[in-house]
Scaffold this active site. Structure first.
Site, mmCIF file in Angstrom:
data_model
loop_
_atom_site.group_PDB
_atom_site.id
_atom_site.type_symbol
_atom_site.label_atom_id
_atom_site.label_comp_id
_atom_site.label_asym_id
_atom_site.label_seq_id
_atom_site.Cartn_x
_atom_site.Cartn_y
_atom_site.Cartn_z
ATOM 1 C CD GLU A 14 -1.814 -2.408 1.639
ATOM 2 O OE1 GLU A 14 -0.460 -2.649 2.008
ATOM 3 O OE2 GLU A 14 -2.507 -3.177 0.964
ATOM 4 C CG HIS A 51 -13.513 -4.663 2.873
ATOM 5 N ND1 HIS A 51 -13.762 -4.351 1.527
ATOM 6 C CD2 HIS A 51 -13.978 -6.098 2.790
ATOM 7 C CE1 HIS A 51 -14.065 -5.456 0.777
ATOM 8 N NE2 HIS A 51 -14.257 -6.523 1.590
#
Length: 199
Positions: free
Chosen positions: A68, A119
């Site tokens: 990420e 999420h």
């Protein structure tokens, strides 16, 4: 006050769709109209509903793997070269795993990066606390120059993605995992800088 809410809102059979599907559908529409739109994924492209984007625009889909921080750095560089990159991961990983890169490479440079955190909240349920992002809004709101959207349903997500595209600067959009009732419609007004309460 008429907000053009779904007329089936109080019926048990109201249609449900996920916000991540709204993201996947809208980024395809944006890419049809702008060659600057790119999609970056941290090994979660299918989960973020980027399959159609990857199929239609394979050279504008960048799979970054489970990295990420690197994804955000690459997105910042692409944005500074004139592209409009949309990064995508779970909200627990972006911002958390890439906070320094978001703060310095993106926000400090006012880079035109759109960060998607799916999420979010406790919507991951059985995946447990390690995958539940409850601090992401507080983190992203504290970084100067970042616009934060928390859409409620499919249509609000599409409008948030569309609005993010129009903003010249960093944007964070967060939403949950599962299918949720479509309480708004395509015609429901979407207002930035305003909390809309539906009850």
């Amino acid at each position: 006050m008429n907000y053009n809410l779904n007329p089936k809102l109080f019926l048990k059979d109201i249609e449900k769709k996920s916000c991540r599907q709204g993201f996947g559908d809208e980024i395809v529409e944006l890419a049809k109209n702008s060659k600057k739109v790119l999609a970056l994924a941290a090994d979660l492209g299918e989960s973020l509903r980027l399959g159609e984007f990857k199929k239609k625009f394979p050279y504008r889909f960048i799979e970054m793997g489970v990295s990420e921080a690197n994804m955000i750095s690459v997105a910042a560089g692409l944005a500074l070269e004139g592209f409009i990159p949309f990064t995508s991961s779970f909200a627990v990983f972006t911002p958390n795993q890439a906070l320094s890169q978001i703060r310095i490479s993106v926000a400090y440079n006012k880079a035109n990066v759109k960060i998607i955190g799916s999420h979010a909240g406790i919507s991951t349920g059985p995946d447990g606390a390690s995958h539940q992002a409850t601090e992401d809004i507080a983190i992203m709101r504290s970084i100067p120059g970042v616009t934060v959207f928390a859409p409620a349903d499919y249509w609000q997500t599409r409008k948030a993605v569309r609005s993010a595209f129009k903003i010249n600067g960093p944007v964070y959009i967060r939403f949950g995992r599962g299918d949720v009732p479509m309480i708004t419609t395509e015609k429901t007004p979407f207002r930035m800088n305003e909390c809309q309460v539906y009850r």
